[in-house]
Design a protein around this motif. Structure first.
Motif, short mmCIF file in Angstrom:
data_model
loop_
_atom_site.label_atom_id
_atom_site.label_comp_id
_atom_site.label_asym_id
_atom_site.label_seq_id
_atom_site.Cartn_x
_atom_site.Cartn_y
_atom_site.Cartn_z
N CYS A 111 -17.47 -60.97 -63.04
CA CYS A 111 -18.61 -61.70 -63.36
C CYS A 111 -18.60 -62.84 -62.29
CB CYS A 111 -18.64 -62.28 -64.65
SG CYS A 111 -18.83 -60.83 -65.98
N ARG A 112 -17.58 -62.77 -61.38
CA ARG A 112 -17.80 -63.86 -60.35
C ARG A 112 -18.81 -64.09 -59.53
NH1 ARG A 112 -13.26 -67.02 -58.69
NH2 ARG A 112 -13.46 -68.05 -56.88
N ARG A 121 -16.04 -71.04 -72.35
CA ARG A 121 -15.84 -69.59 -72.18
C ARG A 121 -16.72 -68.94 -71.04
NH1 ARG A 121 -14.33 -67.24 -76.91
NH2 ARG A 121 -13.76 -68.56 -78.84
N GLU A 122 -17.94 -69.70 -70.56
CA GLU A 122 -18.53 -69.56 -69.33
C GLU A 122 -17.88 -69.71 -68.07
OE1 GLU A 122 -22.11 -68.09 -67.21
OE2 GLU A 122 -20.81 -67.72 -69.29
N ASP A 131 -10.57 -62.03 -64.39
CA ASP A 131 -11.49 -61.03 -64.48
C ASP A 131 -12.84 -61.36 -63.43
OD1 ASP A 131 -13.61 -59.13 -64.78
OD2 ASP A 131 -13.44 -59.13 -66.86
N ARG A 138 -15.13 -66.95 -67.87
CA ARG A 138 -16.01 -65.80 -67.47
C ARG A 138 -16.29 -65.47 -65.89
NH1 ARG A 138 -21.13 -63.35 -66.85
NH2 ARG A 138 -22.04 -65.22 -66.98
N LEU A 139 -16.55 -66.77 -65.31
CA LEU A 139 -17.25 -66.87 -64.06
C LEU A 139 -16.02 -67.02 -63.14
CD1 LEU A 139 -20.14 -69.16 -64.52
CD2 LEU A 139 -20.28 -66.71 -64.24
N GLN A 141 -7.52 -71.36 -74.80
CA GLN A 141 -7.22 -70.33 -73.82
C GLN A 141 -5.81 -69.81 -74.15
OE1 GLN A 141 -7.37 -71.10 -69.53
NE2 GLN A 141 -7.77 -69.05 -69.24
#
Length: 853
Positions: free
Chosen positions: A565-566, A553-554, A562, A557-558, A311
């Motif tokens: 996509c939560r 990565r998921e 950002d 993302r969740l 990261q």
């Protein structure tokens, strides 16, 4: 008469000792010109009392002599063509005796130099570290040829007839020796590479050293060894243009002010602050300022795990893009090689040279890099070519993140690394959220005899003269109150599942963080079995590499910054992989009991990001600590953390309903590590813990290099104690971290297993696979997982294929598939390992193939 041009240094294609010596000296000079930072050059010139031109000549001369030991009967007789030539000249060959040419180099130079300048002879005797054997004491024609060789190199590089070499003072021998040895090794490998394979032809054709220098410059430029000119600006907002001045955190303002007010160069800076204060941005800004002070070209960010490194490298690459700089940031950890290609090297050290010339490994030599702290720690260990790590670090600033997370063994090695950083003038930035006072004093004691003042949050700097500068941060960007409670359901998966699902019954994202992989798998299955209707994810370290990367990565993302996509409702069940540096945000957390500093670290993932609309039920940040129903019954957790620290943590949190962050953090951490706070009945546990710490700390010096004031160890020590350094993850872990032995395993379907078995060579009862393509190695590594050896049970090695080379430390097993198409392997002793895409690697026993367990 025998000529130097007839004696071999390399075969396939032939390269004479004369040609190889000349081009190695030229490459070394180009490394000094274009790969060393200005600060390193100036420091070497200072300690050797040389002008820039004198130092350049000295470097070329010393490097050119590294293979003078190949001029000898025993070595030359090892090549059939040369042996035939020697016989035709009536030079008796007989049966070649095994010699180590670098040790012959030592004896030859001691003779030529009349036993003067042993400092340089020691350096050249170590350019193949860890090789045992004797040198050759040649006389007659061989001594004359060695004299002729030295004379050619002296006239070419020193530009004079007499021999007079500068020497460093005793206090500088270690640092100067390490740097010069690193230059020699790297120059030798580059000169042995593809770019110089045809050197004999163009040297004979009259191109000379001009061509060698041109090719060396091309390699240095194309390989990332040459630092670019980078101007990040002076102020904090120039380095971080996305942060406006009015948006700077107080910690960041304080860091900027510290450098504006300091009247000396800063050797080390410790940044202590809670999560969310912008430590990373402040640390990188400080590293850039310190690099400029000390004449360095870049920085290396060292983190606790591969996941945190993955990261962080993206954050640093974004920084480079914002400054319109070329993407040169290297990622360094044991799996990062999967996307790299290394040039071929014609050397007896081809495995090591190829590994070091890979983009990932030479990241320590490139301008900017991010990776695990292990990569930097190896510079302080007795490993082959660890000196190249020192050389690489010497050209940059070093940032060590999450300092609190390293145990006593790792801390001892980091201490030795800091001693070398001080000697090599490597500026260091240390970052920590929760650092016990004793550890703070221990780390800063390398740089100063002054006491470290107590303050939190704070910036503590030590200047080059040893003066301590303290800047207390009096306001936090995020002063907040953490609600805390306990639930006596530790290791009751069904009860933990019920708590987690109840927490999000009106929506929200919750993390359940437990201390072992098996516990995480059990809790995940309990939540799934209970019919949870939201998003459910499991994240731990025991997934195959490809699947683990996808899960990581998921998670980002969740649950990252950002929020597009939560999920409305989700539970992440995880182990400590989310505890450090991953920028994740949860509405609440359930955590197994852990030492108090780690609980506070975990709490930093609760309500981490501002501006988030949260469910009313989870509007306040809350940490629920899972504690044993029966006092002291910690189960497997006491194998992860000392019982006395768990008791101490339990006692502290049981007396609290909330924690003010950052105000309460220093006192809690201090009490959590103070035996005086313990109940009398626990004193024996504390004594065992402290004794265990002393034992672990005492193990580190067994494999550390000596302190710099004693010289560079692999030059002066018994070569047999230098360990391997080919970066198998299991070997790397064993050296930089204490823990149970581990290895990577992959379960293959029969056609694939048979393909590799057919190419393997049987040694005793073991199948050894040496030759695989880079593509095949990458595919196998991505399908492999790291496991502790004891979890495999008493499994015969004969049932597997042992990898070598790119697959060193990897074991391939023939798999079967159960009714759910999960790969598994059942061993002759009844133990079983299964690769489950949902649960990761699981272990156990089963009564029939395909049954659950």
């Amino acid at each position: 008469m025998l000529a130097l041009s007839q004696l071999w240094a390399k075969t396939g294609p032939f390269q004479s000792v004369l040609t190889h010596g000349l081009i190695t000296g030229a490459v070394a000079q180009e490394l000094v010109r274009f790969a060393l930072s200005k600060g390193v050059r100036l420091e070497l010139e200072r300690v050797l009392a040389c002008s820039p031109e004198e130092f350049l000549r000295l470097t070329g001369y010393i490097a050119s002599l590294h293979d003078i030991g190949k001029i000898g009967l025993s070595f030359q007789s090892q090549n059939p063509e040369t042996k035939e030539l020697l016989e035709s000249l009536s030079l008796n060959c007989g049966i070649p005796s095994p010699v180590r040419h670098e040790k012959t180099t030592y004896t030859a130079l001691r003779r030529i130099w009349n036993r003067k300048w042993p400092f340089y002879a020691d350096i050249l005797a170590a350019h193949h570290q860890g090789r045992s054997g004797r040198g050759e004491r040649g006389g007659g024609v061989w001594a004359k040829l060695q004299d002729d060789f030295e004379r050619v190199m002296r006239r070419e590089f020193l530009k004079r007839d007499e021999i007079e070499l500068p020497l460093p003072g005793n206090e500088d021998e270690g640092a100067a020796g390490a740097l010069l040895l690193g230059i020699v090794i790297l120059a030798d490998w580059i000169a042995s590479g593809e770019a110089f394979a045809d050197a004999e032809e163009w040297m004979a054709g009259g191109a000379g050293l001009g061509e060698a220098r041109r090719r060396a410059r091309d390699f240095i430029g194309h390989s990332g060894l040459q630092a670019g000119i980078c101007d990040f600006g002076e102020g904090f907002t120039e380095v971080w243009p996305e942060i406006p001045r009015e948006g700077m955190r107080e910690l960041q303002r304080g860091t900027e002010a510290l450098f504006e007010e300091a009247d000396e160069r800063i050797s080390v800076l410790l940044i202590e602050a809670p999560m969310g204060e912008g430590k990373t941005e402040a640390g990188i800004y400080a590293a850039l300022k310190m690099a400029r002070q000390w004449g360095k070209d870049g920085f290396y960010v060292a983190l606790p795990t591969a996941a945190t490194s993955n990261q962080m490298v993206e954050r640093v690459r974004i920084l480079m893009e914002r400054h319109s700089l070329p993407e040169t940031v290297r990622l360094l950890h044991s799996m990062a090689w999967l996307t790299d290609r290394a040039p071929a090297v014609n050397s007896e050290e081809a495995d090591y040279a190829s590994a070091w010339l890979q983009p990932t490994r030479r990241g320590l030599l490139s301008q900017f890099a991010v990776g695990t702290v292990d990569q930097a720690m190896m510079a302080a260990l007795m490993v082959k070519y660890g000196v190249l790590r020192l050389l690489g670090l010497s050209c940059k600033a070093l940032i060590i993140d999450e300092l609190h997370s390293y145990d006593v063994y790792m801390s001892e090695i980091i201490m030795r690394l800091l001693e070398w950083c001080r000697a090599l003038e490597i500026p260091v930035v240390l970052l920590s959220a929760t650092l016990p006072p004793d550890k703070k004093g221990q780390m800063l004691s390398v740089y100063t005899r002054e006491n470290s003042p107590h303050a939190y949050p704070a910036l503590t700097a030590v200047t080059e003269s040893g003066r301590v500068l303290l800047r207390e941060i009096r306001s936090s960007a995020k002063s907040w109150t953490l609600k805390i409670d306990t639930a006596p359901v530790l290791h009751s998966s069904a009860s933990v599942a019920a708590l987690a699902m109840d927490a999000v019954n009106d929506g929200g994202c919750v993390c359940v963080l437990v201390n072992t992989v098996s516990e995480s798998q059990s809790v995940y299955k309990a939540i799934k079995t209970a019919g949870f209707d939201g998003g459910l994810l499991l994240f731990h370290a025991r997934f195959p590499a490809k699947r683990r990367d996808a899960i990581e990565r998921e998670c980002i993302r969740l649950f990252g910054k950002d929020r597009s996509c939560r999920p409305r409702k989700a539970i992440l069940v995880a182990t400590q992989v989310v505890e450090q540096s991953l920028d994740l945000d949860f509405d609440a957390m359930l955590s197994s009991i852990a030492p108090i500093d780690l609980l506070l670290q975990r709490a930093g993932r609760i309500h981490r990001h501002d501006g988030c609309i949260r469910p009313a039920k989870l509007s306040e940040p809350r940490l629920t600590v899972l504690v044993p129903a029966e006092k002291g019954n910690y189960g497997l957790d006491e194998y992860v953390y000392p019982v006395c620290l768990l008791n101490s943590s339990l006692r502290l949190i049981s007396s609290l309903s909330s924690i003010a962050i950052p105000e309460d953090m220093p006192a809690l951490v201090e009490k959590g590590y103070d035996p005086a706070e313990a109940d009398p009945a626990e004193l024996e546990q504390w004594a065992e813990h402290l004794m265990d710490g002393e034992v672990k700390a005492s193990m580190a010096p067994m494999c550390e290099i000596a302190p710099p004031e004693q010289g560079y160890s692999p030059i002066i020590s018994n070569y047999e104690v230098i360990f391997d350094d080919l970066e198998s993850s299991s070997f790397l872990s064993a050296k930089t971290r204490l823990g149970e032995p581990s290895l990577r395993i992959a379960l293959l379907e029969k056609p694939e297993f048979d393909k590799y078995a057919a190419r393997a060579v049987r040694r005793d009862e073991t199948l050894i696979l040496r030759e695989v393509s880079r593509r095949e190695a990458r595919e196998l590594m991505l399908e492999s997982a790291s496991v502790r050896l004891k979890l495999l049970g008493n499994t015969p090695i004969g049932e597997a294929i042992e990898g070598r080379g790119l697959l060193s430390g990897v074991r391939l097993y023939l798999a079967r598939e159960d009714k759910l198409r999960r790969r598994y392997r059942k061993f002759s002793d009844g133990s079983l390992v299964k690769f489950d895409s949902e649960l990761g690697v699981i272990f156990g026993e089963e009564e029939d193939d395909g049954a659950e367990f």
